[in-house]
Scaffold this motif. Structure first.
Motif, PDB file in Angstrom:
ATOM      1  N   SER A  73      -7.047  16.571   4.584  1.00  0.00           N
ATOM      2  CA  SER A  73      -6.953  17.941   4.084  1.00  0.00           C
ATOM      3  C   SER A  73      -5.508  18.461   4.188  1.00  0.00           C
ATOM      4  CB  SER A  73      -7.951  18.796   4.881  1.00  0.00           C
ATOM      5  OG  SER A  73      -7.581  20.109   4.890  1.00  0.00           O
ATOM      6  N   THR A  74      -4.814  18.114   5.286  1.00  0.00           N
ATOM      7  CA  THR A  74      -3.406  18.522   5.434  1.00  0.00           C
ATOM      8  C   THR A  74      -2.561  17.904   4.321  1.00  0.00           C
ATOM      9  OG1 THR A  74      -3.732  18.591   7.810  1.00  0.00           O
ATOM     10  CG2 THR A  74      -1.443  18.498   7.047  1.00  0.00           C
ATOM     11  N   SER A  75      -2.825  16.617   4.058  1.00  0.00           N
ATOM     12  CA  SER A  75      -2.064  15.923   3.025  1.00  0.00           C
ATOM     13  C   SER A  75      -2.356  16.513   1.637  1.00  0.00           C
ATOM     14  CB  SER A  75      -2.410  14.436   3.079  1.00  0.00           C
ATOM     15  OG  SER A  75      -1.677  13.726   2.146  1.00  0.00           O
ATOM     16  N   VAL A  76      -3.639  16.811   1.383  1.00  0.00           N
ATOM     17  CA  VAL A  76      -4.023  17.408   0.095  1.00  0.00           C
ATOM     18  C   VAL A  76      -3.368  18.782  -0.069  1.00  0.00           C
ATOM     19  CG1 VAL A  76      -5.972  18.429  -1.161  1.00  0.00           C
ATOM     20  CG2 VAL A  76      -6.161  16.118  -0.252  1.00  0.00           C
ATOM     21  N   ASP A  77      -3.289  19.553   1.026  1.00  0.00           N
ATOM     22  CA  ASP A  77      -2.637  20.868   0.947  1.00  0.00           C
ATOM     23  C   ASP A  77      -1.183  20.717   0.480  1.00  0.00           C
ATOM     24  OD1 ASP A  77      -4.870  22.227   1.631  1.00  0.00           O
ATOM     25  OD2 ASP A  77      -4.322  22.542   3.737  1.00  0.00           O
ATOM     26  N   SER A  78      -0.510  19.686   0.986  1.00  0.00           N
ATOM     27  CA  SER A  78       0.889  19.469   0.566  1.00  0.00           C
ATOM     28  C   SER A  78       0.946  19.173  -0.928  1.00  0.00           C
ATOM     29  CB  SER A  78       1.517  18.285   1.308  1.00  0.00           C
ATOM     30  OG  SER A  78       1.541  18.536   2.662  1.00  0.00           O
ATOM     31  N   VAL A  79      -0.002  18.345  -1.415  1.00  0.00           N
ATOM     32  CA  VAL A  79      -0.017  18.038  -2.858  1.00  0.00           C
ATOM     33  C   VAL A  79      -0.251  19.324  -3.646  1.00  0.00           C
ATOM     34  CG1 VAL A  79      -1.256  16.804  -4.701  1.00  0.00           C
ATOM     35  CG2 VAL A  79      -0.806  15.659  -2.513  1.00  0.00           C
ATOM     36  N   LYS A  80      -1.200  20.157  -3.162  1.00  0.00           N
ATOM     37  CA  LYS A  80      -1.501  21.415  -3.884  1.00  0.00           C
ATOM     38  C   LYS A  80      -0.280  22.334  -3.902  1.00  0.00           C
ATOM     39  CE  LYS A  80      -6.498  21.646  -3.273  1.00  0.00           C
ATOM     40  NZ  LYS A  80      -7.579  22.166  -2.411  1.00  0.00           N
ATOM     41  N   ASN A  81       0.477  22.348  -2.797  1.00  0.00           N
ATOM     42  CA  ASN A  81       1.683  23.186  -2.770  1.00  0.00           C
ATOM     43  C   ASN A  81       2.681  22.754  -3.838  1.00  0.00           C
ATOM     44  OD1 ASN A  81       0.714  24.722  -0.709  1.00  0.00           O
ATOM     45  ND2 ASN A  81       1.753  23.558   0.923  1.00  0.00           N
ATOM     46  N   VAL A  82       2.803  21.453  -4.022  1.00  0.00           N
ATOM     47  CA  VAL A  82       3.719  20.965  -5.067  1.00  0.00           C
ATOM     48  C   VAL A  82       3.157  21.309  -6.442  1.00  0.00           C
ATOM     49  CG1 VAL A  82       4.885  18.950  -6.025  1.00  0.00           C
ATOM     50  CG2 VAL A  82       4.465  19.063  -3.587  1.00  0.00           C
ATOM     51  N   MET A  83       1.829  21.176  -6.585  1.00  0.00           N
ATOM     52  CA  MET A  83       1.194  21.493  -7.879  1.00  0.00           C
ATOM     53  C   MET A  83       1.472  22.944  -8.271  1.00  0.00           C
ATOM     54  SD  MET A  83      -0.567  18.828  -8.929  1.00  0.00           S
ATOM     55  CE  MET A  83      -1.490  19.725 -10.129  1.00  0.00           C
ATOM     56  N   GLU A  84       1.499  23.821  -7.256  1.00  0.00           N
ATOM     57  CA  GLU A  84       1.753  25.237  -7.568  1.00  0.00           C
ATOM     58  C   GLU A  84       3.126  25.434  -8.197  1.00  0.00           C
ATOM     59  OE1 GLU A  84       0.823  27.710  -4.199  1.00  0.00           O
ATOM     60  OE2 GLU A  84      -1.269  27.042  -4.349  1.00  0.00           O
ATOM     61  N   LEU A  85       4.083  24.589  -7.817  1.00  0.00           N
ATOM     62  CA  LEU A  85       5.423  24.687  -8.395  1.00  0.00           C
ATOM     63  C   LEU A  85       5.420  24.338  -9.882  1.00  0.00           C
ATOM     64  CD1 LEU A  85       7.400  22.843  -5.560  1.00  0.00           C
ATOM     65  CD2 LEU A  85       7.221  25.309  -5.903  1.00  0.00           C
TER      66      LEU A  85
END
Ligand SMILES: NC(=O)c1ccc[n+]([C@@H]2O[C@H](COP(=O)([O-])OP(=O)(O)OC[C@H]3O[C@@H](n4cnc5c(N)ncnc54)[C@H](O)[C@@H]3O)[C@@H](O)[C@H]2O)c1
Ligand SMILES: O=C(O)C[C@H](O)C(=O)O
Length: 312
Positions: A298-310
């Motif tokens: 979940s921590t790793s997925v959150d990082s991916v989602k943060n990049v997706m937001e960019l």
């Protein structure tokens, strides 16, 4: 009798693209077309010709061409995207997102124009988000667009374990889940050497050090190279995926795949174990995870989602 030759197009003739093209040609997996920008057409043609001239020595009957014209990629069985910028020392992969997202859109439109039912493997970083961008731009089904990170991350993990134990890399098995970033999740419970669980062979402290080195493996190479990022191991990883597809091997390989409910995530590309065959990602394999592993994912997925937001 005529046998249809397979065709792999590699977009981007830089370090990873050229090395992948050479591997594919020398392993006689397919004819190769290397594509780069118009202002790099001559060097791209030069690299391709140099590779072609290596084929008699290794005994590979394949053609290798360089171009800036996507017409030459027509009817590719597999297209590899390595086009874009790479990070330099002190940078995170996320810092590449804006430049590379634009490049993904342009190259994908050209790829699908000439190969409307190809399989696309994305290498360009940040790889999870760039794979999503290519999926959106391509209009292809989810199984035909995927990305490379896990074969590389797992290879690093395996290499470090083999070195630590002085045992064959061939016998070391492992899996790395999650995004291609410093919080990726090497799965210790699924790691073994010749069938012996890793935890029977190494202390927790030594395992923790290997996990940390694996997570930062890309950065370790970036610091050492000084001007660019890893390419030999990434190209080897891409070549293994290409071979699995062209030979319909149904290999279980970690892949950046589109999730629709698997592992509890939706509408997201992230690294998971998959079956790779002629249809591309033929299945996502769902492993049972412990609560701790779920939290790490979940921590790793959150990082991916943060990049997706960019990207929005
Ligand atoms: N996912 C992974 O595991 C992984 C591993 C290694 C590298 N990478 C990433 O792959 C990318 C490429 O790395 P590299 O070392 O090959 O970089 P590189 O700079 O050596 O090569 C990139 C090439 O892309 C070309 N290019 C740029 N825009 C283009 C366009 N619109 N059309 C066609 N070609 C274009 C450039 O001219 C250059 O030749 C980087 O983003 C890097 O971070 C990812
Ligand atoms: O680290 C990088 O920027 C390149 C690549 O993602 C890697 O892991 O080697």
């Amino acid at each position: 009798m005529s046998i249809k030759r397979r065709k792999v197009s590699v977009i981007g003739s830089g370090f990873t693209g050229a090395t992948t093209a050479l591997n594919v040609a020398q392993q006689e997996l397919a004819d190769v077309v290397i594509v780069d920008l118009p202002d790099k057409e001559d060097p791209t043609k030069g690299k391709a010709l140099d590779m072609l001239e290596s084929t008699p020595v290794v005994g590979a009957d394949v053609n290798v061409t360089g171009t800036s014209d996507y017409k030459d990629t027509k009817d590719s069985d597999v297209v590899i995207i390595t086009a874009g910028i790479a990070r330099k020392p002190g940078m995170d992969r996320e810092e590449l997102v804006n430049t590379n997202a634009g490049i993904m859109k342009t190259v994908t439109e050209q790829i699908v124009k000439y190969s409307p039912d190809t399989r696309i493997i994305v290498l360009t970083n940040p790889a999870d988000a760039m794979t999503y961008a290519v999926y959106q731009a391509s209009g292809l089904p989810k199984n035909r667009v995927f990305g490379q990170s896990g074969v590389l991350d797992t290879a690093r993990f395996r290499a470090f374990i083999a070195q630590e134990l002085s045992m064959s890399v061939e016998d070391v098995q492992g899996f790395v889940l999650g995004g291609h970033g410093d919080d990726m999740v090497p799965l210790i419970r699924y790691s073994s050497v010749g069938g012996v669980p890793l935890t029977d062979l190494l202390s927790q402290d030594r395992i923790d050090k290997i996990v940390e080195r694996t997570r930062k493996g890309g950065g370790e190479i970036v610091s050492l190279l000084g001007d660019g990022s890893a390419y030999y191991a990434p190209a080897a990883a891409l070549t293994q995926m290409i071979e699995a597809i062209l030979k319909d091997k149904k290999r279980i390989l970690p892949t950046i795949a589109y999730l629709e409910g698997e592992y509890g995530y939706n509408d997201l590309y992230v690294g998971v174990p998959t079956i790779l065959g002629s249809e591309g990602v033929e299945r996502v394999i769902e492993l049972e995870l412990t609560e701790d592993e779920k939290q790490d994912l979940s921590t790793s997925v959150d990082s991916v989602k943060n990049v997706m937001e960019l990207l929005q």
